[in-house]
Enzyme design. Structure first.
Site, mmCIF file in Angstrom:
data_model
loop_
_atom_site.group_PDB
_atom_site.id
_atom_site.type_symbol
_atom_site.label_atom_id
_atom_site.label_comp_id
_atom_site.label_asym_id
_atom_site.label_seq_id
_atom_site.Cartn_x
_atom_site.Cartn_y
_atom_site.Cartn_z
ATOM 1 N N SER A 50 -6.115 16.430 5.722
ATOM 2 C CA SER A 50 -6.938 15.534 6.503
ATOM 3 C C SER A 50 -6.166 14.557 7.373
ATOM 4 C CB SER A 50 -7.850 14.730 5.560
ATOM 5 O OG SER A 50 -7.083 13.930 4.673
ATOM 6 N N LYS B 142 -3.070 6.305 9.329
ATOM 7 C CA LYS B 142 -4.309 7.069 9.204
ATOM 8 C C LYS B 142 -5.483 6.102 9.056
ATOM 9 C CE LYS B 142 -6.066 10.850 6.228
ATOM 10 N NZ LYS B 142 -5.674 11.678 5.060
ATOM 11 N N SER C 202 -3.186 17.157 2.177
ATOM 12 C CA SER C 202 -3.553 16.416 3.387
ATOM 13 C C SER C 202 -2.394 15.786 4.133
ATOM 14 C CB SER C 202 -4.586 15.330 3.057
ATOM 15 O OG SER C 202 -5.836 15.927 2.787
#
Length: 559
Positions: free
Chosen positions: A221, A140, A245
Protein backbone atom coordinates in the site's frame (compact mmCIF):
# COMPACT_ATOMS: atom_id res chain seq x y z
CA UNK A 1 27.16 15.18 -7.95
CA UNK A 2 26.38 11.48 -8.54
CA UNK A 3 28.84 9.35 -6.68
CA UNK A 4 29.46 5.66 -6.55
CA UNK A 5 29.87 4.18 -3.10
CA UNK A 6 33.56 4.16 -2.03
CA UNK A 7 35.27 0.91 -2.92
CA UNK A 8 37.88 -0.64 -0.69
CA UNK A 9 39.25 -4.16 -1.12
CA UNK A 10 36.38 -4.91 -3.44
CA UNK A 11 35.85 -8.45 -4.65
CA UNK A 12 35.70 -8.56 -8.47
CA UNK A 13 32.09 -8.31 -9.45
CA UNK A 14 29.98 -9.67 -12.24
CA UNK A 15 28.95 -7.14 -14.87
CA UNK A 16 25.37 -6.58 -15.97
CA UNK A 17 26.28 -8.13 -19.32
CA UNK A 18 27.62 -11.17 -17.49
CA UNK A 19 24.31 -11.47 -15.70
CA UNK A 20 22.41 -11.39 -18.94
CA UNK A 21 24.66 -14.02 -20.50
CA UNK A 22 24.17 -16.23 -17.46
CA UNK A 23 20.40 -15.86 -17.65
CA UNK A 24 19.97 -18.82 -19.97
CA UNK A 25 16.66 -18.72 -21.77
CA UNK A 26 16.22 -15.02 -21.10
CA UNK A 27 13.37 -14.72 -23.56
CA UNK A 28 10.95 -17.35 -22.38
CA UNK A 29 7.68 -17.73 -24.22
CA UNK A 30 4.87 -15.22 -24.61
CA UNK A 31 2.19 -14.67 -22.00
CA UNK A 32 -0.90 -12.59 -22.64
CA UNK A 33 -0.95 -9.69 -20.19
CA UNK A 34 -3.04 -6.82 -21.47
CA UNK A 35 -3.97 -5.33 -24.83
CA UNK A 36 -1.65 -5.44 -27.81
CA UNK A 37 0.19 -8.60 -26.80
CA UNK A 38 2.83 -9.50 -29.32
CA UNK A 39 6.06 -11.45 -29.66
CA UNK A 40 8.46 -11.30 -26.74
CA UNK A 41 10.94 -8.52 -27.57
CA UNK A 42 12.88 -8.04 -24.34
CA UNK A 43 15.50 -9.89 -22.35
CA UNK A 44 15.76 -10.46 -18.67
CA UNK A 45 17.96 -7.92 -16.96
CA UNK A 46 17.98 -5.59 -19.96
CA UNK A 47 15.45 -2.76 -20.01
CA UNK A 48 14.22 -1.63 -23.40
CA UNK A 49 16.13 1.47 -24.45
CA UNK A 50 15.19 4.95 -25.56
CA UNK A 51 12.87 7.66 -24.35
CA UNK A 52 10.89 8.12 -27.54
CA UNK A 53 7.82 6.28 -26.25
CA UNK A 54 7.91 7.85 -22.81
CA UNK A 55 6.08 10.86 -21.44
CA UNK A 56 7.85 14.21 -21.74
CA UNK A 57 9.89 14.64 -18.57
CA UNK A 58 12.34 17.52 -18.08
CA UNK A 59 15.91 16.83 -17.01
CA UNK A 60 16.51 17.13 -13.28
CA UNK A 61 19.64 18.33 -11.53
CA UNK A 62 19.11 16.07 -8.51
CA UNK A 63 18.38 12.94 -10.54
CA UNK A 64 19.48 9.78 -8.67
CA UNK A 65 21.38 11.74 -6.03
CA UNK A 66 21.91 9.99 -2.72
CA UNK A 67 21.60 11.56 0.70
CA UNK A 68 25.40 11.77 0.84
CA UNK A 69 25.44 13.55 -2.54
CA UNK A 70 22.96 16.13 -1.29
CA UNK A 71 24.96 16.63 1.91
CA UNK A 72 28.14 17.12 -0.10
CA UNK A 73 26.33 19.70 -2.21
CA UNK A 74 25.19 21.61 0.87
CA UNK A 75 28.65 21.40 2.44
CA UNK A 76 30.27 22.81 -0.70
CA UNK A 77 27.71 25.57 -1.08
CA UNK A 78 26.38 24.25 -4.39
CA UNK A 79 23.02 23.63 -2.73
CA UNK A 80 21.09 24.70 0.30
CA UNK A 81 18.31 22.76 1.95
CA UNK A 82 15.94 25.41 0.65
CA UNK A 83 17.17 25.09 -2.95
CA UNK A 84 16.98 21.28 -2.77
CA UNK A 85 13.47 21.45 -1.33
CA UNK A 86 12.43 23.93 -4.00
CA UNK A 87 13.78 21.67 -6.75
CA UNK A 88 11.90 18.66 -5.42
CA UNK A 89 8.67 20.67 -5.12
CA UNK A 90 9.10 21.80 -8.74
CA UNK A 91 9.76 18.22 -9.78
CA UNK A 92 6.57 17.09 -8.03
CA UNK A 93 4.56 19.70 -9.90
CA UNK A 94 6.22 18.91 -13.23
CA UNK A 95 5.82 15.14 -13.35
CA UNK A 96 3.43 14.17 -10.58
CA UNK A 97 0.74 16.79 -11.03
CA UNK A 98 1.46 17.28 -14.74
CA UNK A 99 3.44 15.40 -17.41
CA UNK A 100 3.16 11.67 -16.68
CA UNK A 101 0.77 12.48 -13.79
CA UNK A 102 2.08 9.82 -11.47
CA UNK A 103 -0.34 10.85 -8.71
CA UNK A 104 2.13 9.71 -6.05
CA UNK A 105 1.65 12.80 -3.86
CA UNK A 106 -1.60 13.72 -2.09
CA UNK A 107 -0.39 17.05 -0.71
CA UNK A 108 2.84 18.98 -0.23
CA UNK A 109 3.88 20.72 2.95
CA UNK A 110 3.18 24.48 2.65
CA UNK A 111 5.83 25.08 5.34
CA UNK A 112 8.56 23.01 3.67
CA UNK A 113 10.56 25.94 2.26
CA UNK A 114 10.48 27.82 5.57
CA UNK A 115 11.59 24.70 7.45
CA UNK A 116 14.42 24.19 4.98
CA UNK A 117 15.53 27.81 5.31
CA UNK A 118 15.59 27.46 9.10
CA UNK A 119 17.74 24.36 8.80
CA UNK A 120 20.10 26.28 6.51
CA UNK A 121 20.47 28.89 9.23
CA UNK A 122 21.36 26.15 11.71
CA UNK A 123 23.97 24.79 9.29
CA UNK A 124 25.46 28.24 8.77
CA UNK A 125 25.78 28.68 12.53
CA UNK A 126 27.66 25.38 12.80
CA UNK A 127 24.83 23.26 14.13
CA UNK A 128 24.44 20.04 12.13
CA UNK A 129 21.93 17.57 13.53
CA UNK A 130 23.21 14.59 11.58
CA UNK A 131 23.18 12.96 8.13
CA UNK A 132 19.53 13.88 7.47
CA UNK A 133 19.99 17.60 8.22
CA UNK A 134 18.19 19.51 5.47
CA UNK A 135 17.16 16.38 3.55
CA UNK A 136 13.56 16.33 2.18
CA UNK A 137 11.63 13.17 3.05
CA UNK A 138 8.07 12.18 2.08
CA UNK A 139 5.70 10.42 4.47
CA UNK A 140 2.89 8.04 3.59
CA UNK A 141 -0.53 9.57 4.24
CA UNK A 142 -1.25 7.32 7.21
CA UNK A 143 1.54 8.84 9.33
CA UNK A 144 0.47 11.70 11.58
CA UNK A 145 2.11 15.09 11.29
CA UNK A 146 1.07 17.93 13.55
CA UNK A 147 1.48 20.70 11.00
CA UNK A 148 -0.48 22.07 8.06
CA UNK A 149 -0.65 18.67 6.34
CA UNK A 150 -3.57 16.33 6.91
CA UNK A 151 -3.43 12.61 7.65
CA UNK A 152 -6.26 10.75 5.94
CA UNK A 153 -5.19 7.27 4.75
CA UNK A 154 -6.37 8.56 1.37
CA UNK A 155 -10.02 8.68 2.46
CA UNK A 156 -12.47 11.57 2.35
CA UNK A 157 -13.71 10.28 5.70
CA UNK A 158 -10.68 11.95 7.30
CA UNK A 159 -10.47 14.92 4.94
CA UNK A 160 -9.14 17.92 6.82
CA UNK A 161 -7.92 15.84 9.77
CA UNK A 162 -4.78 17.34 11.29
CA UNK A 163 -3.15 15.39 14.09
CA UNK A 164 -2.83 17.07 17.48
CA UNK A 165 0.59 15.47 17.85
CA UNK A 166 3.30 14.23 15.53
CA UNK A 167 3.68 10.51 15.08
CA UNK A 168 6.92 9.35 16.68
CA UNK A 169 8.30 8.72 13.19
CA UNK A 170 7.59 12.31 12.14
CA UNK A 171 8.97 13.69 15.41
CA UNK A 172 12.20 11.72 15.05
CA UNK A 173 12.67 12.87 11.46
CA UNK A 174 12.17 16.48 12.49
CA UNK A 175 14.66 16.02 15.33
CA UNK A 176 17.16 14.57 12.85
CA UNK A 177 16.79 17.69 10.68
CA UNK A 178 14.75 16.24 7.85
CA UNK A 179 12.34 18.43 5.88
CA UNK A 180 8.91 16.77 5.83
CA UNK A 181 8.18 17.49 2.20
CA UNK A 182 4.79 15.92 1.43
CA UNK A 183 2.26 13.18 2.10
CA UNK A 184 2.33 10.26 -0.33
CA UNK A 185 -0.65 8.64 -1.97
CA UNK A 186 -1.39 5.06 -0.92
CA UNK A 187 -3.80 2.23 -1.32
CA UNK A 188 -6.70 3.68 0.67
CA UNK A 189 -6.72 2.56 4.31
CA UNK A 190 -3.43 0.79 3.52
CA UNK A 191 -5.30 -1.66 1.28
CA UNK A 192 -7.52 -2.99 4.05
CA UNK A 193 -10.95 -1.99 2.80
CA UNK A 194 -11.87 -4.29 -0.10
CA UNK A 195 -11.09 -7.76 -1.39
CA UNK A 196 -10.97 -6.45 -4.99
CA UNK A 197 -9.03 -3.22 -4.56
CA UNK A 198 -6.52 -1.69 -6.95
CA UNK A 199 -3.21 -0.98 -5.22
CA UNK A 200 -2.27 2.68 -5.30
CA UNK A 201 -5.84 3.94 -5.56
CA UNK A 202 -7.33 6.21 -2.95
CA UNK A 203 -10.35 8.48 -3.13
CA UNK A 204 -8.30 11.56 -2.33
CA UNK A 205 -5.27 10.70 -4.44
CA UNK A 206 -6.64 8.78 -7.41
CA UNK A 207 -4.78 5.92 -9.06
CA UNK A 208 -1.02 6.15 -8.55
CA UNK A 209 0.99 5.06 -11.60
CA UNK A 210 4.21 3.10 -12.05
CA UNK A 211 6.96 5.34 -13.50
CA UNK A 212 8.52 2.51 -15.52
CA UNK A 213 5.28 1.93 -17.44
CA UNK A 214 2.39 4.24 -16.69
CA UNK A 215 -0.30 1.64 -17.34
CA UNK A 216 1.22 -0.67 -14.75
CA UNK A 217 0.55 -0.80 -11.05
CA UNK A 218 2.95 0.60 -8.42
CA UNK A 219 1.86 -2.07 -5.90
CA UNK A 220 1.00 -0.98 -2.39
CA UNK A 221 0.00 0.00 0.00
CA UNK A 222 3.00 2.37 0.19
CA UNK A 223 2.49 3.14 -3.49
CA UNK A 224 3.21 6.85 -3.51
CA UNK A 225 6.20 6.42 -1.22
CA UNK A 226 7.74 3.94 -3.67
CA UNK A 227 6.89 5.92 -6.79
CA UNK A 228 8.10 9.25 -5.38
CA UNK A 229 11.52 7.80 -4.55
CA UNK A 230 11.84 5.96 -7.85
CA UNK A 231 10.84 9.03 -9.89
CA UNK A 232 13.26 11.27 -7.96
CA UNK A 233 10.61 13.41 -6.30
CA UNK A 234 12.44 13.04 -2.99
CA UNK A 235 15.64 11.74 -1.48
CA UNK A 236 13.77 9.18 0.62
CA UNK A 237 10.29 8.26 1.79
CA UNK A 238 8.68 6.43 4.68
CA UNK A 239 6.26 3.61 4.00
CA UNK A 240 4.38 1.29 6.32
CA UNK A 241 3.93 -2.45 6.06
CA UNK A 242 1.58 -5.00 7.53
CA UNK A 243 2.33 -7.61 4.86
CA UNK A 244 4.19 -6.52 1.73
CA UNK A 245 3.27 -2.84 1.78
CA UNK A 246 6.90 -1.64 1.81
CA UNK A 247 8.68 -4.41 -0.07
CA UNK A 248 6.09 -4.88 -2.85
CA UNK A 249 6.07 -1.24 -4.05
CA UNK A 250 9.87 -1.18 -3.65
CA UNK A 251 10.00 -4.25 -5.91
CA UNK A 252 7.62 -2.78 -8.50
CA UNK A 253 9.36 0.59 -8.58
CA UNK A 254 12.98 -0.53 -8.65
CA UNK A 255 14.10 0.75 -5.26
CA UNK A 256 15.24 -0.48 -1.85
CA UNK A 257 12.57 -1.07 0.79
CA UNK A 258 13.22 -2.09 4.39
CA UNK A 259 10.54 -3.50 6.69
CA UNK A 260 12.07 -3.51 10.19
CA UNK A 261 11.41 -5.92 13.03
CA UNK A 262 8.12 -5.02 14.69
CA UNK A 263 9.08 -2.89 17.69
CA UNK A 264 12.25 -1.39 16.22
CA UNK A 265 10.32 1.66 14.97
CA UNK A 266 7.41 3.13 16.94
CA UNK A 267 3.93 2.94 15.40
CA UNK A 268 2.54 5.72 17.64
CA UNK A 269 0.55 8.12 15.50
CA UNK A 270 0.29 5.78 12.50
CA UNK A 271 -3.17 4.73 11.32
CA UNK A 272 -3.18 1.02 12.18
CA UNK A 273 -4.16 -2.28 10.66
CA UNK A 274 -2.52 -4.89 12.87
CA UNK A 275 -0.51 -4.13 15.99
CA UNK A 276 1.17 -7.55 15.75
CA UNK A 277 2.49 -6.85 12.24
CA UNK A 278 2.46 -3.10 11.50
CA UNK A 279 5.70 -1.16 11.19
CA UNK A 280 7.09 1.83 9.32
CA UNK A 281 10.26 1.62 7.25
CA UNK A 282 12.50 3.52 4.84
CA UNK A 283 12.13 3.45 1.06
CA UNK A 284 15.19 4.73 -0.80
CA UNK A 285 17.23 4.31 -3.95
CA UNK A 286 20.22 2.75 -2.17
CA UNK A 287 20.85 0.45 0.76
CA UNK A 288 23.12 3.05 2.36
CA UNK A 289 20.31 5.61 2.34
CA UNK A 290 17.94 3.06 3.87
CA UNK A 291 20.46 2.47 6.65
CA UNK A 292 20.81 6.23 7.23
CA UNK A 293 17.07 6.75 7.51
CA UNK A 294 16.51 3.68 9.69
CA UNK A 295 19.01 4.96 12.25
CA UNK A 296 16.96 8.12 12.71
CA UNK A 297 13.74 6.18 13.37
CA UNK A 298 14.72 3.70 16.07
CA UNK A 299 14.32 4.01 19.83
CA UNK A 300 12.10 3.07 22.73
CA UNK A 301 8.83 4.96 22.86
CA UNK A 302 6.40 4.94 25.77
CA UNK A 303 3.59 5.43 23.27
CA UNK A 304 4.31 2.00 21.72
CA UNK A 305 4.78 -0.87 24.17
CA UNK A 306 6.38 -3.11 21.54
CA UNK A 307 9.43 -0.81 21.30
CA UNK A 308 10.49 -1.94 24.79
CA UNK A 309 11.76 -5.17 23.23
CA UNK A 310 14.15 -3.19 21.01
CA UNK A 311 16.25 -1.99 23.94
CA UNK A 312 19.69 -3.52 23.49
CA UNK A 313 18.82 -4.55 19.92
CA UNK A 314 18.74 -1.21 18.10
CA UNK A 315 21.36 1.09 16.61
CA UNK A 316 21.36 4.78 15.78
CA UNK A 317 23.81 4.31 12.92
CA UNK A 318 23.22 1.32 10.68
CA UNK A 319 25.73 2.45 8.06
CA UNK A 320 28.50 1.00 10.22
CA UNK A 321 27.27 -2.47 9.31
CA UNK A 322 27.63 -1.92 5.56
CA UNK A 323 30.48 -3.95 4.09
CA UNK A 324 31.48 -4.51 0.47
CA UNK A 325 32.80 -7.91 1.53
CA UNK A 326 29.65 -8.67 3.50
CA UNK A 327 28.66 -11.73 1.48
CA UNK A 328 31.95 -13.56 1.97
CA UNK A 329 31.34 -16.63 4.09
CA UNK A 330 27.65 -15.82 4.64
CA UNK A 331 25.31 -18.81 4.79
CA UNK A 332 22.17 -17.89 2.87
CA UNK A 333 19.14 -20.12 2.47
CA UNK A 334 17.21 -20.14 -0.81
CA UNK A 335 13.44 -20.38 -0.36
CA UNK A 336 12.73 -22.55 -3.42
CA UNK A 337 9.02 -22.67 -2.64
CA UNK A 338 8.85 -18.97 -3.54
CA UNK A 339 10.01 -19.66 -7.10
CA UNK A 340 8.18 -21.29 -9.98
CA UNK A 341 5.48 -18.70 -10.62
CA UNK A 342 7.06 -17.44 -13.84
CA UNK A 343 10.05 -18.61 -15.87
CA UNK A 344 11.39 -15.13 -16.54
CA UNK A 345 11.27 -14.16 -12.88
CA UNK A 346 12.98 -17.43 -11.96
CA UNK A 347 15.78 -16.63 -14.42
CA UNK A 348 16.36 -13.24 -12.81
CA UNK A 349 16.55 -14.86 -9.37
CA UNK A 350 18.89 -17.60 -10.59
CA UNK A 351 21.22 -14.88 -11.90
CA UNK A 352 21.01 -13.16 -8.50
CA UNK A 353 21.95 -16.41 -6.78
CA UNK A 354 25.00 -16.69 -9.02
CA UNK A 355 25.98 -13.18 -8.00
CA UNK A 356 25.67 -14.09 -4.32
CA UNK A 357 27.98 -17.08 -4.83
CA UNK A 358 30.42 -14.98 -6.88
CA UNK A 359 30.68 -12.64 -3.91
CA UNK A 360 31.55 -15.48 -1.55
CA UNK A 361 28.21 -16.54 -0.09
CA UNK A 362 27.48 -20.18 0.63
CA UNK A 363 23.99 -21.01 -0.60
CA UNK A 364 21.89 -23.64 1.12
CA UNK A 365 19.46 -24.56 -1.63
CA UNK A 366 16.73 -25.38 -0.91
CA UNK A 367 16.07 -24.00 2.57
CA UNK A 368 12.32 -24.41 2.51
CA UNK A 369 9.64 -24.01 5.16
CA UNK A 370 7.43 -26.87 6.25
CA UNK A 371 4.85 -24.20 7.13
CA UNK A 372 5.10 -22.10 3.94
CA UNK A 373 1.64 -20.84 2.97
CA UNK A 374 -0.12 -22.54 5.88
CA UNK A 375 -1.09 -19.44 7.86
CA UNK A 376 -2.54 -17.06 5.26
CA UNK A 377 -6.07 -17.58 6.54
CA UNK A 378 -5.20 -17.16 10.20
CA UNK A 379 -3.14 -14.06 9.37
CA UNK A 380 -6.19 -12.42 7.82
CA UNK A 381 -8.32 -13.42 10.80
CA UNK A 382 -5.84 -11.72 13.14
CA UNK A 383 -5.86 -8.60 10.99
CA UNK A 384 -9.66 -8.39 11.03
CA UNK A 385 -9.73 -8.45 14.84
CA UNK A 386 -6.81 -6.07 15.30
CA UNK A 387 -7.97 -3.56 12.71
CA UNK A 388 -11.31 -3.01 14.42
CA UNK A 389 -9.66 -2.46 17.81
CA UNK A 390 -6.86 -0.34 16.40
CA UNK A 391 -8.88 1.92 14.13
CA UNK A 392 -11.47 2.56 16.83
CA UNK A 393 -8.69 3.64 19.19
CA UNK A 394 -7.11 5.87 16.55
CA UNK A 395 -10.38 7.55 15.60
CA UNK A 396 -11.30 8.09 19.26
CA UNK A 397 -8.10 10.13 19.71
CA UNK A 398 -9.07 12.56 16.94
CA UNK A 399 -11.50 14.32 19.25
CA UNK A 400 -15.08 15.49 19.08
CA UNK A 401 -14.61 17.43 15.84
CA UNK A 402 -13.86 14.24 13.90
CA UNK A 403 -16.67 13.21 11.53
CA UNK A 404 -16.00 9.50 12.06
CA UNK A 405 -15.28 8.14 15.51
CA UNK A 406 -15.59 4.37 14.92
CA UNK A 407 -15.19 1.79 12.20
CA UNK A 408 -18.99 1.66 12.02
CA UNK A 409 -18.93 5.38 11.23
CA UNK A 410 -16.42 4.82 8.43
CA UNK A 411 -18.64 2.13 6.91
CA UNK A 412 -21.62 4.47 7.03
CA UNK A 413 -19.59 7.34 5.56
CA UNK A 414 -18.53 5.18 2.62
CA UNK A 415 -22.12 4.13 1.98
CA UNK A 416 -23.27 7.74 1.99
CA UNK A 417 -20.41 8.76 -0.32
CA UNK A 418 -20.35 5.81 -2.71
CA UNK A 419 -19.70 7.97 -5.76
CA UNK A 420 -16.46 9.32 -4.29
CA UNK A 421 -15.35 6.47 -2.05
CA UNK A 422 -16.51 3.32 -3.82
CA UNK A 423 -16.63 3.96 -7.57
CA UNK A 424 -14.50 0.86 -8.32
CA UNK A 425 -14.60 -1.46 -5.31
CA UNK A 426 -16.39 -1.81 -2.01
CA UNK A 427 -15.64 -2.26 1.68
CA UNK A 428 -16.02 -5.98 2.29
CA UNK A 429 -13.02 -6.09 4.64
CA UNK A 430 -14.33 -3.18 6.70
CA UNK A 431 -17.60 -5.04 7.18
CA UNK A 432 -15.88 -8.33 8.08
CA UNK A 433 -13.75 -6.52 10.63
CA UNK A 434 -16.72 -4.71 12.14
CA UNK A 435 -18.35 -8.09 12.78
CA UNK A 436 -15.45 -9.32 14.91
CA UNK A 437 -15.47 -9.49 18.70
CA UNK A 438 -12.96 -8.05 21.17
CA UNK A 439 -9.29 -9.02 21.34
CA UNK A 440 -10.12 -11.26 24.31
CA UNK A 441 -11.94 -13.60 21.91
CA UNK A 442 -10.76 -17.23 21.92
CA UNK A 443 -10.77 -17.30 18.10
CA UNK A 444 -8.48 -14.26 17.96
CA UNK A 445 -6.04 -15.52 20.58
CA UNK A 446 -5.88 -18.95 18.95
CA UNK A 447 -5.28 -17.44 15.50
CA UNK A 448 -2.54 -15.17 16.84
CA UNK A 449 -0.79 -18.09 18.55
CA UNK A 450 -1.03 -20.16 15.36
CA UNK A 451 0.46 -17.35 13.27
CA UNK A 452 3.40 -16.85 15.61
CA UNK A 453 4.12 -20.54 15.94
CA UNK A 454 3.98 -21.31 12.22
CA UNK A 455 5.92 -18.22 11.12
CA UNK A 456 8.47 -18.08 13.94
CA UNK A 457 9.04 -21.28 15.94
CA UNK A 458 8.22 -23.67 13.10
CA UNK A 459 9.03 -21.16 10.35
CA UNK A 460 11.93 -18.74 10.06
CA UNK A 461 13.62 -19.71 13.34
CA UNK A 462 13.35 -23.42 12.58
CA UNK A 463 14.78 -23.15 9.06
CA UNK A 464 17.61 -20.88 10.13
CA UNK A 465 18.50 -23.11 13.08
CA UNK A 466 18.37 -26.26 10.94
CA UNK A 467 20.82 -24.89 8.38
CA UNK A 468 22.78 -22.43 10.57
CA UNK A 469 21.82 -19.54 8.29
CA UNK A 470 22.61 -15.84 8.34
CA UNK A 471 19.61 -14.97 6.15
CA UNK A 472 17.06 -16.26 3.67
CA UNK A 473 16.48 -15.02 0.12
CA UNK A 474 13.49 -15.16 -2.21
CA UNK A 475 12.01 -13.17 -5.08
CA UNK A 476 10.23 -10.15 -3.63
CA UNK A 477 7.51 -10.46 -6.26
CA UNK A 478 6.79 -10.48 -9.95
CA UNK A 479 6.98 -7.45 -12.25
CA UNK A 480 4.24 -4.83 -12.06
CA UNK A 481 0.87 -5.90 -13.45
CA UNK A 482 -1.44 -3.81 -15.61
CA UNK A 483 -3.63 -1.65 -13.37
CA UNK A 484 -7.17 -2.97 -13.50
CA UNK A 485 -9.92 -1.00 -11.79
CA UNK A 486 -12.51 -3.55 -12.91
CA UNK A 487 -11.04 -6.72 -11.44
CA UNK A 488 -8.51 -5.32 -8.96
CA UNK A 489 -4.97 -6.53 -8.31
CA UNK A 490 -3.44 -9.64 -9.78
CA UNK A 491 0.04 -9.81 -8.29
CA UNK A 492 2.00 -13.04 -7.87
CA UNK A 493 5.22 -14.57 -6.53
CA UNK A 494 5.27 -12.44 -3.37
CA UNK A 495 7.39 -13.71 -0.49
CA UNK A 496 6.63 -11.12 2.19
CA UNK A 497 4.12 -13.04 4.32
CA UNK A 498 6.34 -15.20 6.50
CA UNK A 499 8.52 -12.30 7.71
CA UNK A 500 5.46 -10.07 8.03
CA UNK A 501 3.50 -12.51 10.17
CA UNK A 502 6.56 -13.27 12.28
CA UNK A 503 7.21 -9.56 12.76
CA UNK A 504 10.77 -10.11 11.46
CA UNK A 505 12.83 -7.83 9.17
CA UNK A 506 12.84 -7.95 5.38
CA UNK A 507 14.78 -5.86 2.86
CA UNK A 508 14.38 -5.89 -0.92
CA UNK A 509 17.02 -4.75 -3.40
CA UNK A 510 16.70 -4.35 -7.21
CA UNK A 511 17.69 -7.61 -8.90
CA UNK A 512 16.97 -7.06 -12.60
CA UNK A 513 14.32 -6.25 -15.17
CA UNK A 514 11.72 -8.08 -17.21
CA UNK A 515 10.73 -6.13 -20.30
CA UNK A 516 11.91 -2.97 -18.58
CA UNK A 517 9.94 -3.69 -15.38
CA UNK A 518 12.03 -4.03 -12.22
CA UNK A 519 11.98 -6.97 -9.83
CA UNK A 520 13.74 -7.35 -6.50
CA UNK A 521 15.49 -9.88 -4.30
CA UNK A 522 14.40 -10.10 -0.65
CA UNK A 523 16.73 -10.82 2.25
CA UNK A 524 14.95 -11.71 5.50
CA UNK A 525 15.78 -13.41 8.76
CA UNK A 526 15.47 -13.48 12.53
CA UNK A 527 14.13 -10.73 14.75
CA UNK A 528 16.52 -7.77 15.14
CA UNK A 529 18.80 -8.99 12.33
CA UNK A 530 18.73 -5.66 10.47
CA UNK A 531 22.55 -5.27 10.75
CA UNK A 532 23.12 -8.62 9.02
CA UNK A 533 20.47 -8.05 6.36
CA UNK A 534 21.77 -4.57 5.54
CA UNK A 535 25.32 -5.92 5.27
CA UNK A 536 24.27 -8.67 2.87
CA UNK A 537 21.94 -6.47 0.83
CA UNK A 538 24.59 -3.76 0.52
CA UNK A 539 27.23 -6.17 -0.72
CA UNK A 540 24.77 -7.58 -3.28
CA UNK A 541 23.66 -4.12 -4.40
CA UNK A 542 27.21 -2.86 -4.87
CA UNK A 543 28.25 -5.99 -6.77
CA UNK A 544 25.36 -5.77 -9.22
CA UNK A 545 24.24 -2.10 -9.39
CA UNK A 546 20.87 -2.90 -10.96
CA UNK A 547 19.06 0.31 -10.09
CA UNK A 548 18.32 2.54 -13.08
CA UNK A 549 15.95 5.48 -13.25
CA UNK A 550 12.49 4.98 -14.82
CA UNK A 551 11.67 6.33 -18.29
CA UNK A 552 7.94 7.02 -17.81
CA UNK A 553 6.88 4.93 -20.79
CA UNK A 554 3.15 4.70 -21.54
CA UNK A 555 3.30 0.92 -21.25
CA UNK A 556 5.74 -1.96 -21.04
CA UNK A 557 6.21 -4.48 -23.80
CA UNK A 558 3.62 -7.14 -23.03
CA UNK A 559 4.87 -10.57 -22.17
Amino acid sequence: MKKREPVQNETPKMTRRGFIELSVGATVGTVACGPGTGPDKGTIGEATSGHSAGASVPSFELDEMTIADLQDGMASGDFTSRSITEMYLSRIEAIDGQGPKLLSIIETNPEALDIAASLDEERNSGNLRGPLHGIPIILKDNIDTSDKMTTTAGSYALEGSIAARDSTVAAKLREAGAVLLAKANLSEWANFRSTSSSSGWSARGGQCRNPYALNRNPCGSSSGSGVSVSANLTAAAIGTETDGSVVCPANANGIVGLKPTVGLVSRAGIIPISHSQDTAGPMTRTVRDAALVLGALTGRDDRDEDTKASVGQLASDYTRFLDLQGLQGARIGVVRKALGAQAKLDAVIEAALIALKEQGAELIDPADFDTWGEFDGTEFEVMLYEFKAGINNYLARLGEAAACKTLADLIEFNEQNRDREMPYFGQEIFIQSQNKDALTSHDYLESLETCRRLSRTEGIDAVMDRHNLDALVAPTGGPAWVTDLVHGDHSYAGSSTVAAVAGYPNITVPAGYIQGLPVGLSFFGRAWSEPTLLKLAYAYEQATEWRRAPEFKPQAIDY
